[in-house]
Design a protein around this motif. Structure first.
Motif, mmCIF file in Angstrom:
data_model
loop_
_atom_site.group_PDB
_atom_site.id
_atom_site.type_symbol
_atom_site.label_atom_id
_atom_site.label_comp_id
_atom_site.label_asym_id
_atom_site.label_seq_id
_atom_site.Cartn_x
_atom_site.Cartn_y
_atom_site.Cartn_z
ATOM 1 N N THR A 23 -7.201 10.300 -0.784
ATOM 2 C CA THR A 23 -8.351 10.386 0.107
ATOM 3 C C THR A 23 -8.653 9.013 0.709
ATOM 4 O O THR A 23 -8.810 8.022 -0.027
ATOM 5 C CB THR A 23 -9.591 10.903 -0.648
ATOM 6 O OG1 THR A 23 -9.312 12.191 -1.206
ATOM 7 C CG2 THR A 23 -10.781 11.017 0.299
ATOM 8 N N TYR A 24 -8.743 8.962 2.026
ATOM 9 C CA TYR A 24 -9.032 7.714 2.741
ATOM 10 C C TYR A 24 -10.252 7.912 3.649
ATOM 11 O O TYR A 24 -10.524 9.029 4.114
ATOM 12 C CB TYR A 24 -7.827 7.265 3.567
ATOM 13 C CG TYR A 24 -6.670 6.777 2.715
ATOM 14 C CD1 TYR A 24 -6.508 5.420 2.445
ATOM 15 C CD2 TYR A 24 -5.750 7.667 2.172
ATOM 16 C CE1 TYR A 24 -5.446 4.958 1.656
ATOM 17 C CE2 TYR A 24 -4.693 7.224 1.377
ATOM 18 C CZ TYR A 24 -4.552 5.867 1.122
ATOM 19 O OH TYR A 24 -3.511 5.425 0.327
ATOM 20 N N THR A 25 -10.937 6.794 3.893
ATOM 21 C CA THR A 25 -12.127 6.814 4.746
ATOM 22 C C THR A 25 -11.810 6.129 6.072
ATOM 23 O O THR A 25 -11.198 5.050 6.086
ATOM 24 C CB THR A 25 -13.306 6.102 4.060
ATOM 25 O OG1 THR A 25 -13.599 6.754 2.828
ATOM 26 C CG2 THR A 25 -14.547 6.137 4.952
ATOM 27 N N ASP A 34 -0.077 0.032 5.064
ATOM 28 C CA ASP A 34 -1.142 -0.958 5.141
ATOM 29 C C ASP A 34 -0.822 -2.003 6.206
ATOM 30 O O ASP A 34 0.184 -1.881 6.928
ATOM 31 C CB ASP A 34 -1.384 -1.615 3.784
ATOM 32 C CG ASP A 34 -0.171 -2.372 3.264
ATOM 33 O OD1 ASP A 34 0.789 -2.597 4.052
ATOM 34 O OD2 ASP A 34 -0.154 -2.744 2.081
ATOM 35 N N LYS A 94 -13.954 11.197 6.011
ATOM 36 C CA LYS A 94 -12.913 11.164 4.981
ATOM 37 C C LYS A 94 -11.861 12.235 5.230
ATOM 38 O O LYS A 94 -12.154 13.278 5.832
ATOM 39 C CB LYS A 94 -13.541 11.371 3.600
ATOM 40 C CG LYS A 94 -14.436 10.224 3.157
ATOM 41 C CD LYS A 94 -14.933 10.439 1.739
ATOM 42 C CE LYS A 94 -15.781 9.259 1.275
ATOM 43 N NZ LYS A 94 -16.237 9.415 -0.134
ATOM 44 N N THR A 97 0.672 10.399 2.992
ATOM 45 C CA THR A 97 1.193 9.187 3.645
ATOM 46 C C THR A 97 2.680 9.273 3.970
ATOM 47 O O THR A 97 3.221 8.367 4.615
ATOM 48 C CB THR A 97 0.931 7.949 2.775
ATOM 49 O OG1 THR A 97 1.457 8.170 1.454
ATOM 50 C CG2 THR A 97 -0.568 7.673 2.675
ATOM 51 N N ILE A 139 -9.583 1.654 8.067
ATOM 52 C CA ILE A 139 -9.198 2.627 7.051
ATOM 53 C C ILE A 139 -9.328 1.991 5.674
ATOM 54 O O ILE A 139 -8.771 0.908 5.420
ATOM 55 C CB ILE A 139 -7.748 3.105 7.271
ATOM 56 C CG1 ILE A 139 -7.578 3.622 8.703
ATOM 57 C CG2 ILE A 139 -7.375 4.183 6.257
ATOM 58 C CD1 ILE A 139 -6.134 3.929 9.077
ATOM 59 N N THR A 140 -10.069 2.638 4.796
ATOM 60 C CA THR A 140 -10.233 2.136 3.429
ATOM 61 C C THR A 140 -9.760 3.194 2.437
ATOM 62 O O THR A 140 -9.815 4.395 2.712
ATOM 63 C CB THR A 140 -11.713 1.792 3.142
ATOM 64 O OG1 THR A 140 -12.529 2.937 3.409
ATOM 65 C CG2 THR A 140 -12.180 0.655 4.033
ATOM 66 N N ASP A 141 -9.312 2.740 1.277
ATOM 67 C CA ASP A 141 -8.815 3.678 0.260
ATOM 68 C C ASP A 141 -9.965 4.202 -0.597
ATOM 69 O O ASP A 141 -11.146 3.913 -0.334
ATOM 70 C CB ASP A 141 -7.729 3.015 -0.601
ATOM 71 C CG ASP A 141 -8.237 1.763 -1.329
ATOM 72 O OD1 ASP A 141 -9.459 1.577 -1.437
ATOM 73 O OD2 ASP A 141 -7.391 0.976 -1.791
ATOM 74 N N VAL A 145 -7.485 -1.189 4.014
ATOM 75 C CA VAL A 145 -6.017 -1.220 3.975
ATOM 76 C C VAL A 145 -5.398 -1.343 5.362
ATOM 77 O O VAL A 145 -4.245 -1.783 5.500
ATOM 78 C CB VAL A 145 -5.468 0.045 3.273
ATOM 79 C CG1 VAL A 145 -5.895 0.069 1.814
ATOM 80 C CG2 VAL A 145 -5.912 1.317 3.986
#
Length: 242
Positions: free
Chosen positions: A186-188, A176, A121, A126, A147-149, A155
């Motif tokens: 925070t993104y994973t 995206d 994470k 952005t 990448i996930t939110d 996304v």
């Protein structure tokens, strides 16, 4: 006229055997036992306890069989060694404390700076390009980074193609899959590849900002507290940025 004393009495040896020696022996045994019990217990034998035992033994030795020089010298040598080890332990403890303080001072300079460390994470702004690394254990035909939110929604998927062994960099523009700019947060990041026809998850090294440093009170490793991401050991940091 001579007078002959025919009265027979005990010799000095008999007197010592019947009184003094027994008293000394018992006193010696009691003294050593007392010193041993008070010195040891549940603790290790220290230099003060060792000296107490030695003095007690010398005070209560058998007058007919005094402590021989060889054993006495050997005990003094043991005492000297014990004193040296104690002094060495004290010196090492001081060095360790000094080293810990030095590390804490160095780590404090990281507060507010960016570091790159293993993780999944990251707090992403952005409005700027975001860069990270994928650790590859072997050369592969293709690598993808998903990448996930914060809500777990996918996304963006970044295709890195074939990569060689080592660290492979990737850049995300904060948009995206449709090209829409996303909100900061925070993104994973989940990197994967295929090795021997099997899907394999890969380690990602991501940037983070150091908020504070935690110093262990038990001599453990220094921990860096990362903004929005929790803590990580200082030894895990790969790169220190501005």
């Amino acid at each position: 006229m001579s007078i002959t004393d025919t009265t027979s009495g005990p010799s000095l040896k008999d007197i010592l055997a019947n009184s003094s020696i027994k008293t000394k022996t018992n006193t010696s045994a009691d003294g050593l036992a007392s010193a041993t019990n008070s010195a040891t217990g549940k603790q290790s034998l220290g230099k003060d306890a060792f000296l107490q035992l030695l003095v007690t033994q010398l005070k209560n030795q058998n007058p007919l069989e005094p402590q021989d020089n060889g054993e006495f010298v050997a005990q003094l040598a043991q005492f000297s060694s014990l004193e040296g080890i104690t002094t060495l332990n004290t010196s090492v403890s001081k060095i360790a404390a000094s080293n810990s303080s030095s590390q804490a001072l160095q780590a404090s300079s990281l507060v507010g700076r960016s570091v790159i460390a293993p993780g999944s994470k990251a707090v992403v702004d952005t409005s700027k390009s975001f860069s990270g690394e994928v650790v590859l254990p072997a050369s592969v035909a293709g690598v993808t980074v998903k990448i996930t939110d914060a809500e777990g929604k996918l996304v963006r998927t970044i295709d890195l193609g074939a990569q060689a062994t080592g660290n492979s960099s990737f850049i995300w523009d904060g948009k995206d899959s449709a090209g829409k700019a996303l909100a900061s947060g925070t993104y994973t990041f989940a990197a994967s590849t295929t090795i021997d026809s099997k899907a394999v998850s890969l380690i990602t090294n991501l940037p983070a900002t150091v908020n504070s440093v935690t110093i262990s009170q038990t001599g453990g490793e220094l921990m860096l507290n990362l903004a929005g991401l929790g803590s990580i050991a200082l030894s895990k940091v790969k790169t220190i940025g501005m």
